[in-house]
Motif scaffolding. Sequence first.
Motif, PDB file in Angstrom:
ATOM      1  N   ARG A  33      -4.930  18.790  -5.245  1.00 42.51           N
ATOM      2  CA  ARG A  33      -4.542  18.925  -3.838  1.00 42.51           C
ATOM      3  C   ARG A  33      -5.401  18.051  -2.929  1.00 42.51           C
ATOM      4  O   ARG A  33      -4.910  17.443  -1.975  1.00 42.51           O
ATOM      5  N   VAL A  34      -6.687  17.986  -3.213  1.00 42.52           N
ATOM      6  CA  VAL A  34      -7.554  17.127  -2.405  1.00 42.52           C
ATOM      7  C   VAL A  34      -7.192  15.656  -2.614  1.00 42.52           C
ATOM      8  O   VAL A  34      -7.070  14.883  -1.652  1.00 42.52           O
ATOM      9  N   GLN A  35      -7.003  15.257  -3.861  1.00 37.17           N
ATOM     10  CA  GLN A  35      -6.706  13.847  -4.134  1.00 37.17           C
ATOM     11  C   GLN A  35      -5.357  13.436  -3.551  1.00 37.17           C
ATOM     12  O   GLN A  35      -5.209  12.320  -3.034  1.00 37.17           O
ATOM     13  N   GLU A  36      -4.379  14.322  -3.644  1.00 35.69           N
ATOM     14  CA  GLU A  36      -3.076  14.016  -3.061  1.00 35.69           C
ATOM     15  C   GLU A  36      -3.176  13.840  -1.549  1.00 35.69           C
ATOM     16  O   GLU A  36      -2.537  12.960  -0.960  1.00 35.69           O
ATOM     17  N   ALA A  37      -3.970  14.687  -0.909  1.00 40.21           N
ATOM     18  CA  ALA A  37      -4.115  14.599   0.543  1.00 40.21           C
ATOM     19  C   ALA A  37      -4.840  13.327   0.960  1.00 40.21           C
ATOM     20  O   ALA A  37      -4.497  12.703   1.972  1.00 40.21           O
ATOM     21  N   ILE A  38      -5.846  12.919   0.175  1.00 35.88           N
ATOM     22  CA  ILE A  38      -6.602  11.710   0.508  1.00 35.88           C
ATOM     23  C   ILE A  38      -5.761  10.459   0.264  1.00 35.88           C
ATOM     24  O   ILE A  38      -5.711   9.554   1.094  1.00 35.88           O
ATOM     25  N   GLY A  39      -5.119  10.406  -0.874  1.00 41.26           N
ATOM     26  CA  GLY A  39      -4.212   9.307  -1.168  1.00 41.26           C
ATOM     27  C   GLY A  39      -4.898   8.022  -1.586  1.00 41.26           C
ATOM     28  O   GLY A  39      -4.991   7.711  -2.766  1.00 41.26           O
ATOM     29  N   ASP A  40      -5.406   7.269  -0.673  1.00 43.10           N
ATOM     30  CA  ASP A  40      -5.948   5.939  -0.924  1.00 43.10           C
ATOM     31  C   ASP A  40      -7.149   5.979  -1.876  1.00 43.10           C
ATOM     32  O   ASP A  40      -8.118   6.699  -1.613  1.00 43.10           O
ATOM     33  N   PRO A  41      -7.135   5.189  -2.972  1.00 38.96           N
ATOM     34  CA  PRO A  41      -8.240   5.223  -3.938  1.00 38.96           C
ATOM     35  C   PRO A  41      -9.591   4.829  -3.341  1.00 38.96           C
ATOM     36  O   PRO A  41     -10.625   5.401  -3.710  1.00 38.96           O
ATOM     37  N   ALA A  42      -9.608   3.867  -2.441  1.00 40.62           N
ATOM     38  CA  ALA A  42     -10.875   3.457  -1.835  1.00 40.62           C
ATOM     39  C   ALA A  42     -11.450   4.582  -0.976  1.00 40.62           C
ATOM     40  O   ALA A  42     -12.662   4.829  -0.970  1.00 40.62           O
ATOM     41  N   LEU A  43     -10.574   5.275  -0.276  1.00 41.31           N
ATOM     42  CA  LEU A  43     -11.002   6.414   0.531  1.00 41.31           C
ATOM     43  C   LEU A  43     -11.479   7.556  -0.360  1.00 41.31           C
ATOM     44  O   LEU A  43     -12.488   8.215  -0.070  1.00 41.31           O
ATOM     45  N   ALA A  44     -10.766   7.776  -1.457  1.00 39.20           N
ATOM     46  CA  ALA A  44     -11.175   8.820  -2.397  1.00 39.20           C
ATOM     47  C   ALA A  44     -12.563   8.535  -2.948  1.00 39.20           C
ATOM     48  O   ALA A  44     -13.379   9.451  -3.118  1.00 39.20           O
ATOM     49  N   ARG A  45     -12.853   7.266  -3.223  1.00 40.99           N
ATOM     50  CA  ARG A  45     -14.169   6.934  -3.760  1.00 40.99           C
ATOM     51  C   ARG A  45     -15.270   7.244  -2.740  1.00 40.99           C
ATOM     52  O   ARG A  45     -16.351   7.705  -3.117  1.00 40.99           O
ATOM     53  N   LYS A  46     -14.995   6.998  -1.471  1.00 38.04           N
ATOM     54  CA  LYS A  46     -15.974   7.350  -0.442  1.00 38.04           C
ATOM     55  C   LYS A  46     -16.257   8.854  -0.468  1.00 38.04           C
ATOM     56  O   LYS A  46     -17.412   9.289  -0.454  1.00 38.04           O
ATOM     57  N   ILE A  47     -15.191   9.645  -0.500  1.00 38.85           N
ATOM     58  CA  ILE A  47     -15.323  11.095  -0.343  1.00 38.85           C
ATOM     59  C   ILE A  47     -15.870  11.759  -1.605  1.00 38.85           C
ATOM     60  O   ILE A  47     -16.676  12.690  -1.524  1.00 38.85           O
ATOM     61  N   PHE A  48     -15.473  11.276  -2.760  1.00 41.52           N
ATOM     62  CA  PHE A  48     -15.908  11.896  -4.016  1.00 41.52           C
ATOM     63  C   PHE A  48     -17.230  11.336  -4.529  1.00 41.52           C
ATOM     64  O   PHE A  48     -17.905  12.001  -5.325  1.00 41.52           O
ATOM     65  N   VAL A  49     -17.600  10.129  -4.110  1.00 32.35           N
ATOM     66  CA  VAL A  49     -18.783   9.487  -4.702  1.00 32.35           C
ATOM     67  C   VAL A  49     -19.753   8.968  -3.643  1.00 32.35           C
ATOM     68  O   VAL A  49     -20.896   9.430  -3.545  1.00 32.35           O
ATOM     69  N   GLU A  50     -19.335   8.005  -2.856  1.00 35.72           N
ATOM     70  CA  GLU A  50     -20.271   7.200  -2.072  1.00 35.72           C
ATOM     71  C   GLU A  50     -20.987   7.977  -0.981  1.00 35.72           C
ATOM     72  O   GLU A  50     -22.206   7.805  -0.779  1.00 35.72           O
ATOM     73  N   ASN A  51     -20.273   8.821  -0.246  1.00 37.97           N
ATOM     74  CA  ASN A  51     -20.922   9.564   0.837  1.00 37.97           C
ATOM     75  C   ASN A  51     -22.005  10.496   0.302  1.00 37.97           C
ATOM     76  O   ASN A  51     -23.100  10.600   0.871  1.00 37.97           O
ATOM     77  N   ALA A  52     -21.705  11.176  -0.788  1.00 37.70           N
ATOM     78  CA  ALA A  52     -22.686  12.092  -1.383  1.00 37.70           C
ATOM     79  C   ALA A  52     -23.852  11.333  -2.009  1.00 37.70           C
ATOM     80  O   ALA A  52     -25.000  11.797  -1.961  1.00 37.70           O
ATOM     81  N   GLU A  53     -23.560  10.184  -2.586  1.00 36.07           N
ATOM     82  CA  GLU A  53     -24.629   9.362  -3.163  1.00 36.07           C
ATOM     83  C   GLU A  53     -25.625   8.977  -2.072  1.00 36.07           C
ATOM     84  O   GLU A  53     -26.849   9.067  -2.259  1.00 36.07           O
ATOM     85  N   THR A  54     -25.129   8.590  -0.925  1.00 35.12           N
ATOM     86  CA  THR A  54     -25.997   8.211   0.199  1.00 35.12           C
ATOM     87  C   THR A  54     -26.784   9.401   0.715  1.00 35.12           C
ATOM     88  O   THR A  54     -27.988   9.302   0.971  1.00 35.12           O
ATOM     89  N   LEU A  55     -26.118  10.535   0.871  1.00 35.41           N
ATOM     90  CA  LEU A  55     -26.756  11.688   1.488  1.00 35.41           C
ATOM     91  C   LEU A  55     -27.780  12.363   0.585  1.00 35.41           C
ATOM     92  O   LEU A  55     -28.839  12.791   1.048  1.00 35.41           O
ATOM     93  N   PHE A  56     -27.471  12.476  -0.707  1.00 32.99           N
ATOM     94  CA  PHE A  56     -28.299  13.304  -1.591  1.00 32.99           C
ATOM     95  C   PHE A  56     -29.066  12.532  -2.662  1.00 32.99           C
ATOM     96  O   PHE A  56     -30.078  13.025  -3.162  1.00 32.99           O
ATOM     97  N   PHE A  57     -28.597  11.356  -3.056  1.00 34.06           N
ATOM     98  CA  PHE A  57     -29.180  10.677  -4.217  1.00 34.06           C
ATOM     99  C   PHE A  57     -29.794   9.323  -3.871  1.00 34.06           C
ATOM    100  O   PHE A  57     -29.985   8.496  -4.759  1.00 34.06           O
ATOM    101  N   GLY A  58     -30.112   9.107  -2.618  1.00 33.76           N
ATOM    102  CA  GLY A  58     -30.722   7.828  -2.234  1.00 33.76           C
ATOM    103  C   GLY A  58     -32.106   7.632  -2.803  1.00 33.76           C
ATOM    104  O   GLY A  58     -32.623   6.510  -2.833  1.00 33.76           O
TER     105      GLY A  58
END
Length: 290
Positions: free
Chosen positions: A264-289
């Motif tokens: 449901r989350v992936q369907e709502a997000i749609g765009d793969p580049a946007l999905a990568r931000k939400i599932f990976v990149e934003n959290a990597e910046t916030l928690f794993f820098g």
Amino acid sequence: MNLTESEAPLCLPRRPLTHLPAKPLPRGAIDTHFHVFRSDAPLNSPRSYTPQIATTADWLAFAEELGIGKGVLVQPSVYGLDNRVLIEALAALPDRLRGIVVIDPEVGTDEIVRLDTLGVRGIRINTRNKGGLPLTAAEKLAAAIREFDWSLQLQINPDQIDDLAVRLPPLNIRFVIDHLGFTALDGGEWRPYVRALQQLADHPGGYIKLTAPYRLTSQPGYAGFAEVVRTLAASHPDKLLWGSDWPHTELWSDMPDDADLIDRVQEAIGDPALARKIFVENAETLFFGR
């Protein structure tokens, strides 16, 4: 004195994974919200619920099946200020996990240094459950964690969002709103609350978790969730985080299916580049820098 089951009811057990999401998670996906429970760990009293046991090894198996690369373990209210279970998990998986603790607002700098070294990256304020820290602790906690670049993680009621808008931006720290601020998704009443969440995300340190739609509506298919996700993804793609909310505590009916939630989350997000931000990149910046 032990609490009776009616005072702290036993949660439903989590559902086993019987199938995978229709579309795999982006490579390196980060689960920014889950809990673990150990059978011999003492529970807080009073508390809002009694958890089923779900260990770090159980989450690791869950993560491996779904292709989750890393995780952010959040201190549950039933352990109060006792972070030992969380710290043991961080020690077992130092490259894979970060933690959000609950600590006394009067804690000294030496303890924060110790926790930071162990992989802790934030403190949880929880106004919805017994055993959680109140919103009034935000200022003192912010002063204690500012130099460590930790974040405040806030599980609040939607009627507190306006208070957050006044209280949080002047603190000059990062903050994360859990579960869409518990905004009720039934009907169209959610729109003012989502606009308020967008205003919080306008702040350089403000983030929002797209998590736990089953806590926000009882309607089939989590009515409204997809529209809220699309709305926030269009306005604040760099400020959104995904989390499983595994093992879905404080539920006594209708335990969700994890693969369905991801779909449901992936369907709502749609765009793969946007999905990568939400599932990976934003959290990597916030928690794993670091």
